[in-house]
Design a protein around this motif. Structure first.
Motif, short mmCIF file in Angstrom:
data_model
loop_
_atom_site.label_atom_id
_atom_site.label_comp_id
_atom_site.label_asym_id
_atom_site.label_seq_id
_atom_site.Cartn_x
_atom_site.Cartn_y
_atom_site.Cartn_z
N GLY A 84 40.68 47.80 47.04
CA GLY A 84 40.78 46.76 46.03
C GLY A 84 39.43 46.39 45.47
O GLY A 84 39.29 46.19 44.24
N ARG A 85 38.42 46.30 46.33
CA ARG A 85 37.07 45.97 45.85
C ARG A 85 36.52 47.08 44.95
O ARG A 85 35.82 46.80 43.98
CB ARG A 85 36.13 45.74 47.03
N SER A 88 38.35 46.65 41.58
CA SER A 88 38.12 45.36 40.91
C SER A 88 36.65 45.07 40.68
O SER A 88 36.31 44.22 39.86
CB SER A 88 38.74 44.23 41.74
N THR A 89 35.78 45.75 41.42
CA THR A 89 34.35 45.46 41.30
C THR A 89 33.50 46.72 41.14
O THR A 89 32.78 46.88 40.15
CB THR A 89 33.86 44.69 42.54
N TYR A 302 40.12 46.82 30.83
CA TYR A 302 39.90 46.77 32.28
C TYR A 302 38.42 46.77 32.61
O TYR A 302 37.93 45.96 33.41
CB TYR A 302 40.62 47.96 32.91
N PHE A 306 36.86 43.26 34.19
CA PHE A 306 36.43 43.29 35.59
C PHE A 306 34.94 43.60 35.71
O PHE A 306 34.27 43.09 36.61
CB PHE A 306 37.25 44.32 36.37
N ARG A 309 33.06 40.39 34.80
CA ARG A 309 33.23 39.41 35.86
C ARG A 309 32.37 39.75 37.08
O ARG A 309 31.73 38.87 37.67
CB ARG A 309 34.70 39.34 36.28
#
Length: 320
Positions: A84-85, A88-89, A302, A306, A309
């Motif tokens: 997930g990281r 998302s990152t 996307y 992301f 952020r």
């Protein structure tokens, strides 16, 4: 060697390394700092061992170096949180940071391919030299359209996925040499420009864009990202930032390259599915193109959302 003076001089770095090692989560800047401090303290340990082997200080530095090495190696085993990281990152942040590079690559590619298409379409003798007379134009069009349905869709999608991922991997791996990246881009621009120009010369422009747009937007963007990040690695070697050595600059850019390489595997999988199942589908052109545009805009959205952020969370501005 004055051991007390040496320890006083470097104590702040040792404490900082211990602090970063204990943190549960590190930002991008902190991760780079951890690597740099780990290298420095490992050097300090070597100096202390060779010149003044004080057992207390050697034990302290050894513990610091081992803890930092374990922190850098990370935890073993699969973790959904890590996945997930990454999505998302890690991946969007790496692409977002490099946007000036891959945007410039994309603009240059489109200009070159557009010029080749314009030149070929505007010089009928060039098109005739490539494929022959008008009768050959119909065969050329049939081959161009038939290419997308020549094989079964699942095997064709897998073939496209591996082919495009291999091109991207070559762009990233050869970025340090710079010139091979431009050669790979030129090969693709030449293929697209000449193919489009030949079809345009025989008034088949609508066929060209209706077949290449659904998958081409996402697929070519992936190639641009790979080439841009690869060139960024090469530039880190040519002109490293003043606060980093050449090796540190290349290492940092290379870590971003690894993240991008892994993330693009998924992008090319989606592009391959679109090219295999959507591009040759017997549905109106507007629907096929619309699916491709939505996938392309989805990827850009996307990355922007992301990536921005993550950059804000790490308080790191975008660096060229």
């Amino acid at each position: 060697m004055d051991l007390d003076a040496y320890a006083a001089e470097h104590d702040r770095e040792w404490r900082r390394l211990a602090e970063l090692t204990r943190r549960y989560r590190l930002g991008a800047d902190e991760a780079d700092e951890l690597i740099a401090l780990y290298q420095r303290v490992a050097t300090h340990l070597s100096v202390v061992r060779s010149r003044s082997p004080d057992p207390v200080l050697v034990a302290r530095l050894s513990q610091l170096v081992l803890a930092a090495r374990a922190r850098l190696a990370g935890r073993s085993g699969f973790s959904w949180a890590a996945v997930g990281r990454f999505f998302s990152t890690g991946f969007p942040l790496a692409v977002y940071r490099a946007w000036p590079w891959w945007t410039a690559v994309g603009v240059g590619f489109v200009l070159v391919a557009g010029f080749l298409m314009y030149w070929t379409a505007g010089h009928p003798e060039t098109a005739e030299a490539l494929i022959g007379e008008d009768a050959a134009a119909e065969a050329f069009e049939a081959r161009f359209v038939g290419y997308y349905s020549e094989y079964s869709a699942p095997s064709f999608a897998f073939q496209l996925w591996t082919h495009n991922a291999w091109i991207a991997a070559r762009c990233l791996a050869s970025g340090i040499l710079v010139l091979p990246v431009f050669y790979l881009l030129w090969q693709n621009a030449l293929n697209i420009g000449v193919t489009g120009g030949v079809l345009a010369a025989y008034d088949r422009t609508d066929v060209f864009f209706s077949m290449i747009t659904p998958h081409g937007l996402l697929e070519l963007t992936g190639i641009f990202v790979a080439a841009g990040v690869g060139l960024r690695i090469g530039w880190a070697w040519i002109a490293p930032p003043p606060d980093l050595t050449r090796g540190q600059a290349v290492a940092r850019a290379g870590r971003s390259g690894v993240l991008v390489a892994v993330g693009l595997v998924g992008l090319f999988a989606v592009a391959g599915l679109i090219e295999a199942f959507v591009t040759p589908a017997a549905v109106p052109t507007g629907i096929r193109v619309g699916i491709g545009v939505l996938a392309w805009l989805g990827f850009l959205g996307y990355v922007c959302y992301f990536g921005r952020r993550a950059a804000t969370a790490t308080r790191e501005p975008v660096r060229a």
